[in-house]
Design a protein around this motif. Structure first.
Motif, PDB file in Angstrom:
ATOM      1  N   GLY A  61     -10.910   0.970   8.522  1.00 35.24           N
ATOM      2  CA  GLY A  61     -10.179   1.573   7.917  1.00 35.24           C
ATOM      3  C   GLY A  61      -8.965   1.610   7.497  1.00 35.24           C
ATOM      4  O   GLY A  61      -8.790   0.678   7.737  1.00 35.24           O
ATOM      5  N   PRO A  62      -7.992   2.843   7.302  1.00 36.45           N
ATOM      6  CA  PRO A  62      -6.487   2.382   7.357  1.00 36.45           C
ATOM      7  C   PRO A  62      -5.862   2.380   7.993  1.00 36.45           C
ATOM      8  O   PRO A  62      -5.004   1.717   8.267  1.00 36.45           O
ATOM      9  N   ALA A  63      -6.824   2.404   9.343  1.00 36.17           N
ATOM     10  CA  ALA A  63      -6.045   1.524  10.580  1.00 36.17           C
ATOM     11  C   ALA A  63      -5.431   1.115  10.877  1.00 36.17           C
ATOM     12  O   ALA A  63      -5.137   0.150  11.835  1.00 36.17           O
ATOM     13  N   ILE A  64      -6.263  -0.008   9.628  1.00 35.60           N
ATOM     14  CA  ILE A  64      -5.963  -1.290   9.992  1.00 35.60           C
ATOM     15  C   ILE A  64      -4.821  -1.387   9.632  1.00 35.60           C
ATOM     16  O   ILE A  64      -4.262  -2.940  10.566  1.00 35.60           O
ATOM     17  N   PHE A 183       2.542  -7.887  -6.817  1.00 36.86           N
ATOM     18  CA  PHE A 183       1.728  -6.618  -6.270  1.00 36.86           C
ATOM     19  C   PHE A 183       2.113  -5.162  -5.318  1.00 36.86           C
ATOM     20  O   PHE A 183       1.656  -4.105  -5.758  1.00 36.86           O
ATOM     21  N   VAL A 184       2.724  -5.583  -4.702  1.00 36.94           N
ATOM     22  CA  VAL A 184       3.504  -4.771  -4.275  1.00 36.94           C
ATOM     23  C   VAL A 184       4.366  -3.729  -4.154  1.00 36.94           C
ATOM     24  O   VAL A 184       3.915  -2.843  -4.546  1.00 36.94           O
ATOM     25  N   ALA A 206      -2.723  10.044  -0.112  1.00 41.23           N
ATOM     26  CA  ALA A 206      -4.306  10.997   0.454  1.00 41.23           C
ATOM     27  C   ALA A 206      -5.510   9.977   0.718  1.00 41.23           C
ATOM     28  O   ALA A 206      -6.040   9.958   1.930  1.00 41.23           O
ATOM     29  N   HIS A 207      -5.311   8.562   0.051  1.00 40.92           N
ATOM     30  CA  HIS A 207      -5.960   7.842   0.274  1.00 40.92           C
ATOM     31  C   HIS A 207      -6.509   7.441   2.450  1.00 40.92           C
ATOM     32  O   HIS A 207      -7.352   6.970   2.649  1.00 40.92           O
ATOM     33  N   LEU A 208      -5.081   7.706   3.073  1.00 38.99           N
ATOM     34  CA  LEU A 208      -5.041   6.942   4.246  1.00 38.99           C
ATOM     35  C   LEU A 208      -6.030   8.099   4.929  1.00 38.99           C
ATOM     36  O   LEU A 208      -5.908   7.801   5.924  1.00 38.99           O
ATOM     37  N   THR A 209      -6.139   9.646   4.500  1.00 42.68           N
ATOM     38  CA  THR A 209      -7.139  10.497   5.091  1.00 42.68           C
ATOM     39  C   THR A 209      -8.146  10.674   4.857  1.00 42.68           C
ATOM     40  O   THR A 209      -8.365  11.220   5.578  1.00 42.68           O
ATOM     41  N   ILE A 272      -1.128  -5.053   2.480  1.00 44.98           N
ATOM     42  CA  ILE A 272      -2.564  -3.933   2.878  1.00 44.98           C
ATOM     43  C   ILE A 272      -2.062  -2.805   2.199  1.00 44.98           C
ATOM     44  O   ILE A 272      -2.739  -1.889   2.417  1.00 44.98           O
ATOM     45  N   PHE A 273      -0.499  -1.964   3.058  1.00 36.10           N
ATOM     46  CA  PHE A 273      -0.447  -0.541   2.444  1.00 36.10           C
ATOM     47  C   PHE A 273      -1.045   0.034   1.069  1.00 36.10           C
ATOM     48  O   PHE A 273      -1.409   0.751   1.008  1.00 36.10           O
TER      49      PHE A 273
END
Length: 482
Positions: A61-64, A183-184, A206-209, A272-273
């Motif tokens: 998940g976001p923890a990657i 891309f970034v 928002a999508h981080l959590t 990735i972020f």
């Protein structure tokens, strides 16, 4: 301390003060500063970043992000240690030569051949990956023919001269760098809703959590993510091998070492972020289409899949180009030290180690054949038995630096222009981190355990050969002359 530390060092600088002249017998300083700079930047960006990141996101998940950060810190520390040694003693053998000098002939022999083995297997993997993309574009040409063509073209490039390798890599790496930077930037504009005409809702962070929190699979998934991303960082050390054929090795290595932090931060963590802020981590498109393609599609970029295929093909060709160069220069260094056939250490009039290149590509061709003929047996063994070599290399670099710091201070203290931070504490901490990752791979089981076990088995065989050779050499030297 071994006797090697008192002998003249391969690649030691000569000439006027402040000017570095590589002295790897026969090799020519054909790489320009711009070549080295782009090799340093592009060396951290492998095809694995584009292809494998989706599986890592699905697993953690976001923890990657924390997984990439942990491995990034590990690579920064390892590169700092390698940079310390390479700036003082630039050589085509890099860490293999330093292990030879600091730990003993057995160590240099073992890690040199294991590293060569790793890269010739990578040649087969990347040639096949590139052939799959090209066959998708032009299906009339069979996949094996594309793989053959790619290998032949890049072999010819490496045989021409080191400057032709540098020029190809400059443009390959340049495309990767520009693509990820774009891309970034574009992705962040879409994340915050500033990109005109974007299909993305601009949800910010928002999508981080919003899909089970930042740790949807639990905090332990960070370690699972580490195992999945660690191998995409392999290649950072290539610049220290290439420095031996540059106009100013010390300056090139120092610059590359000092810039590794921002390179990892921007290209790995940054990209990735962007992916996990543009899309929920559990969006099926991330694994079905690939993380970067899914992110581009969410913005509304037309033909995102084709765009990414072009970038991935560039990354594959870059990895192939550098893999052949790296394997051949390691073989050349082993030949110089008497740990490989003497013919490997011979160069032609252009300073190219032709035999070392041809021997490396021959094994690469053989591995490609195995991949098509026996993919689930012979090639799978080659793949798994070289899988953990990256971690072995990093571990040897750490152990070598513990000894080399004292040798450099004693013999050429003025050349210690790059220093590992908080020596020796951070060196020992890094050794602990790498050992923990290897132990966790064994504990985790499955394919990763098989990679460690088979890699350890191959390493044990190579070390045993090295120890026996070393013992026979010492006996030969000690025998009375009749």
């Amino acid at each position: 301390m071994t006797t090697q530390s008192t002998l003249p060092k391969e690649g030691e600088e000569t000439g006027e003060p402040g000017i570095s002249q590589p002295s790897d017998g026969g090799l020519k300083a054909g790489l320009k500063n711009r070549h080295l700079s782009m090799i340093a930047i592009g060396g951290v960006i492998g095809a694995g970043l584009f292809v494998g990141s989706g599986a890592g996101i699905a697993a953690a998940g976001p923890a990657i992000l924390l997984s990439y950060a942990l491995v990034g810190v590990l690579v920064v520390f390892v590169m700092r240690m390698l940079g310390e040694m390479a700036a003082a003693r630039p050589t085509s053998g890099s860490f293999s030569t330093y292990a030879d000098q600091a730990l003993g002939r057995w160590a240099g022999f073992s890690i040199g051949w294991l590293y060569w083995f790793f890269w010739v297997v990578v040649l087969a993997v990347e040639a096949t990956a590139g052939a799959e993309i090209l066959e998708h574009w032009i299906p009339a040409v069979p996949q094996w023919a594309w793989a053959l063509l790619v290998m032949v073209v890049l072999t010819a490039t490496n045989l021409a001269s080191v400057s032709s390798y540098g020029e190809f890599e400059f443009w390959f790496a340049g495309i990767k760098v520009v693509a990820i930077a774009a891309f970034v930037v574009v992705g962040l504009l879409a994340v915050f809703g500033f990109l005109p005409g974007s299909d993305n809702p601009g949800a910010g962070f928002a999508h981080l959590t919003d899909s089970g929190g930042f740790f949807p699979m639990g905090a332990g998934a960070i370690l699972t993510g580490v195992l999945m991303v660690v191998f995409s960082f392999m290649g950072s050390e290539i610049v220290t091998l290439a420095a031996g054929e540059s106009e100013d090795p010390q300056r090139a290595v120092t610059k590359a070492t000092n810039s590794v932090i921002w390179r990892i931060a921007v290209f790995y963590l940054g990209s990735i972020f962007v992916v996990i802020t543009l899309l929920p981590w559990n969006d099926k498109a991330i694994t079905e289409d690939g993380s970067y393609v899914a992110a581009l599609n969410s913005i509304g970029i037309p033909n995102a899949g084709t765009v990414m295929e072009v970038i991935v093909l560039t990354a594959v060709l870059s990895c192939l180009n550098s893999g052949l160069y790296t394997a051949s220069r390691m073989a050349f260094s082993l030949g110089q030290r008497g740990d490989a056939p003497k013919s490997f250490a011979r160069t032609n009039e252009r300073g190219v180690p032709r035999t070392a290149i041809l021997a490396s590509v021959l094994f690469g061709f053989l591995a490609v054949f195995f991949n098509y003929e026996w993919p689930d047996t012979v090639f799978e063994f080659l793949l798994n038995s070289s899988g953990a070599v990256a971690l072995f290399v990093w571990l040897v670099i750490c152990c070598t630096q513990l000894r080399m710091r004292g040798i450099i201070l004693r013999e050429t203290p003025e050349k210690l222009v790059v220093r590992m931070w908080l020596f020796p504490y951070l060196t020992w901490a890094t050794i602990g981190m790498i050992t923990f990752v290897l132990a966790y791979m064994v504990y985790k089981g499955g394919d990763v355990r098989q990679q460690v076990v088979l890699s350890l088995l191959v390493a044990a065989v190579v070390v045993a050969i090295a120890v026996v050779r070393d013992s026979l050499r010492k006996k030969s030297l000690a025998a009375p002359v009749k």
